[in-house]
Write a protein that holds these residues in place. Structure first.
Motif, PDB file in Angstrom:
ATOM      1  N   ALA A 116       0.839  -1.198   0.000  1.00 18.95           N
ATOM      2  CA  ALA A 116       0.000   0.000   0.000  1.00 18.95           C
ATOM      3  C   ALA A 116       0.871   1.244   0.000  1.00 18.95           C
ATOM      4  CB  ALA A 116      -0.917  -0.003   1.216  1.00 18.95           C
ATOM      5  N   SER A 117       0.519   2.206  -0.813  1.00 18.65           N
ATOM      6  CA  SER A 117       1.234   3.479  -0.824  1.00 18.65           C
ATOM      7  C   SER A 117       0.552   4.455   0.124  1.00 18.65           C
ATOM      8  CB  SER A 117       1.260   4.053  -2.236  1.00 18.65           C
ATOM      9  OG  SER A 117      -0.061   4.264  -2.709  1.00 18.65           O
ATOM     10  N   THR A 118       1.282   5.486   0.505  1.00 21.01           N
ATOM     11  CA  THR A 118       0.763   6.512   1.404  1.00 21.01           C
ATOM     12  C   THR A 118       0.280   7.709   0.604  1.00 21.01           C
ATOM     13  OG1 THR A 118       2.304   5.839   3.130  1.00 21.01           O
ATOM     14  CG2 THR A 118       1.316   8.032   3.339  1.00 21.01           C
ATOM     15  N   PRO A 119      -0.946   8.161   0.769  1.00 22.86           N
ATOM     16  CA  PRO A 119      -1.430   9.318   0.013  1.00 22.86           C
ATOM     17  C   PRO A 119      -0.538  10.530   0.205  1.00 22.86           C
ATOM     18  CG  PRO A 119      -3.252   8.233   1.137  1.00 22.86           C
ATOM     19  CD  PRO A 119      -1.986   7.602   1.654  1.00 22.86           C
ATOM     20  N   GLY A 120      -0.308  11.254  -0.899  1.00 24.57           N
ATOM     21  CA  GLY A 120       0.581  12.399  -0.806  1.00 24.57           C
ATOM     22  C   GLY A 120       0.138  13.597  -1.616  1.00 24.57           C
ATOM     23  N   LEU A 121      -1.043  13.501  -2.269  1.00 30.07           N
ATOM     24  CA  LEU A 121      -1.473  14.597  -3.142  1.00 30.07           C
ATOM     25  C   LEU A 121      -2.990  14.641  -3.189  1.00 30.07           C
ATOM     26  CD1 LEU A 121      -0.588  16.734  -5.393  1.00 30.07           C
ATOM     27  CD2 LEU A 121      -1.101  14.902  -7.023  1.00 30.07           C
ATOM     28  N   ALA A 122      -3.541  15.851  -3.114  1.00 27.35           N
ATOM     29  CA  ALA A 122      -4.963  16.083  -3.368  1.00 27.35           C
ATOM     30  C   ALA A 122      -5.053  17.104  -4.491  1.00 27.35           C
ATOM     31  CB  ALA A 122      -5.668  16.574  -2.116  1.00 27.35           C
ATOM     32  N   GLN A 123      -5.322  16.620  -5.692  1.00 34.22           N
ATOM     33  CA  GLN A 123      -5.356  17.503  -6.860  1.00 34.22           C
ATOM     34  C   GLN A 123      -6.131  16.818  -7.961  1.00 34.22           C
ATOM     35  OE1 GLN A 123      -1.551  19.161  -8.005  1.00 34.22           O
ATOM     36  NE2 GLN A 123      -2.186  19.469 -10.127  1.00 34.22           N
ATOM     37  N   GLU A 124      -6.847  17.605  -8.772  1.00 35.34           N
ATOM     38  CA  GLU A 124      -7.603  17.048  -9.888  1.00 35.34           C
ATOM     39  C   GLU A 124      -7.373  17.887 -11.137  1.00 35.34           C
ATOM     40  OE1 GLU A 124     -12.195  15.870 -11.191  1.00 35.34           O
ATOM     41  OE2 GLU A 124     -11.749  16.489  -9.132  1.00 35.34           O
ATOM     42  N   LEU A 125      -7.050  17.212 -12.239  1.00 36.16           N
ATOM     43  CA  LEU A 125      -6.887  17.877 -13.528  1.00 36.16           C
ATOM     44  C   LEU A 125      -8.228  17.876 -14.263  1.00 36.16           C
ATOM     45  CD1 LEU A 125      -3.508  16.216 -14.613  1.00 36.16           C
ATOM     46  CD2 LEU A 125      -3.848  18.394 -13.406  1.00 36.16           C
TER      47      LEU A 125
END
Length: 450
Positions: free
Chosen positions: A227-236
């Motif tokens: 499992a990876s750790t969340p690091g970004l909140a962004q939407e294109l």
């Protein structure tokens, strides 16, 4: 999306074509091994030839390197002529040709799979062939394998992969070189790529190839991934297109729109970069059809041997027919890699397969499906434009991070019958400007692309 009745390309080899590689010449003399670009995950090796120096560094027989903002390779003086019988039209034509052979590339990741990709301009009356040969870890050599015969259009030849290519140690599965028995420990240690450029005899026409490369990988067998750790909140803000509204349209291209996940995804990202077909290019599409550019993408990514629109390099090459765009096929190692790209404004097209129960909210299961990752929520969940949606307004989906990364990155899975089958192991297409921004260049380099 792969139809439920259609086996994955990684499982079954399609029907053979009895066509030898047209215009092929013998392997060029050995050359100094080239430098690898190794992805940070240690599982992937990317090498691409894109610069004027790159094009001058190979072995040319009738080709010439051209400088400029986008350096490339052209046909200067033909090395000879050859007859090619198109296996899909049965028509035979004579072509002038010239070749360029890349230096030996020694893989920093001895590979079980290699996928080539290219970006080129092929005006009417021209086409190209891409081939690969290599040396195994046991010191023996592969034959020259055809990785694709390609033209942007479909009037001169029918773009095609070539089946029935194997030497008992490796095989070509549509667009992928694959070691037949990875458990034996055999790997591909190095490879060379060869371009053959074709044109109508007596003309001064030429293809122009801007990018040629390959991705070698040795992804371990795995049913689950860390499992990876969340690091970004962004939407294109990527345009949204549904393949499903095209169901039944142009069935000559992979049975119609219900199977058009790959070209639909490609078209979404092409238009994200503000490129699209002209009205003249779309004139062949029935004016009653919505989103005619999706029909256009299906036609011009269609592989006449695979009998589908899901040939990965053909999709990347289609994207690069648009002004100042590049397209590559690679593998990523984690959702962190995707976050790096999204943060730099680069969406990605990902390939995954799953049961209906494995991806909450999808509402379907698939043996192979492409969707576009456009961002991440504050909780780290994946925001995807999923073309397997009933209409354009329903395309934007949010999928649970842990579920999504596992169905994308794993290489083994159980199908609906309980049989162990393969997964794509993080395959994705990346489309980006010919002249990326500094931030984009750094993000691409971080995932092994230059």
């Amino acid at each position: 999306m792969t139809r439920a009745s259609e086996p994955s390309r990684r499982t079954v080899l399609a029907a053979a074509v009895a066509a030898a590689a047209a215009g092929s010449v013998g392997p060029a003399a050995a050359a100094t091994p080239t430098r690898s670009v190794k992805a940070p995950n240690g599982l992937v090796d990317n090498r691409a030839w894109t610069s004027y120096t790159d094009w001058r560094g190979g072995t040319a027989k009738g080709t010439r390197a051209v400088a400029g903002a986008r350096p490339g390779l052209v046909l200067a003086t033909p090395a000879g002529t050859t007859d090619y019988t198109d296996p899909h039209t049965k028509k035979t034509a004579t072509w002038e040709y010239a070749t360029w052979t890349a230096p030996v590339h020694r893989l920093t990741v001895p590979a079980t799979e290699v996928i080539a990709s290219w970006n080129a301009h092929t005006p009417a009356g021209t086409w190209i062939q891409v081939e690969l040969t290599g040396t195994y870890s046991d010191g023996t050599a592969t034959p020259w394998y055809v990785m694709g015969r390609w033209a942007a259009g479909d009037q001169d030849i029918k773009r095609t992969s070539v089946d029935d290519q194997s030497d008992g140690k490796s095989s070509i599965w549509t667009d992928t070189f694959s070691i037949d028995a990875p458990a034996s420990g055999l790997r591909l240690a190095s490879y060379r790529l060869r371009l053959t450029l074709y044109r109508t005899p007596g003309t001064r026409l030429t293809p122009t190839v801007w990018r040629l490369g390959a991705m070698g990988s040795d992804v371990p067998d795995r049913f689950t991934v860390p499992a990876s750790t969340p690091g970004l909140a962004q939407e294109l803000q990527v345009p949204r297109y549904s393949q499903e509204i095209h169901a039944g349209q142009y069935p000559e291209y992979d049975g119609g729109g219900e199977a058009w996940c790959s070209p639909t995804s490609s078209q979404m990202i092409i238009e994200f970069w503000s490129r699209r077909p002209t009205a003249e290019q779309l004139a062949w599409v029935d004016p009653a059809y919505a989103d005619p550019q999706v029909c256009h993408a299906a036609r011009y990514t269609f592989d006449y041997q695979y009998d589908g629109c899901g040939n990965w390099p053909f999709n990347a090459a289609y994207a690069a027919t648009y002004r100042d765009l590049q397209g590559v096929v690679t593998r990523l190692g984690s959702l962190t890699d995707l976050e790096t790209l999204i943060a730099a404004g680069i969406p990605a097209i990902t390939s995954q397969s799953f049961l209906k129960s494995e991806l909450t909210g999808a509402g379907y299961g698939t043996a192979g499906h492409l969707m576009t990752v456009i961002g991440f929520t504050a909780d780290g969940d994946v925001i995807a434009n999923d073309p397997a949606s009933p209409d354009d307004s329903a395309v934007r989906r949010v999928y649970k991070r842990r579920e999504w990364e596992n169905v994308w990155l794993r290489t083994k899975r159980y199908n609906a019958s309980g049989k162990v089958v393969s997964g794509t192991g993080g395959v994705c297409y990346l489309y980006f400007p010919a002249q990326p921004s500094s931030q984009q260049r750094k993000a691409l380099a971080a995932v092994g692309i230059r």
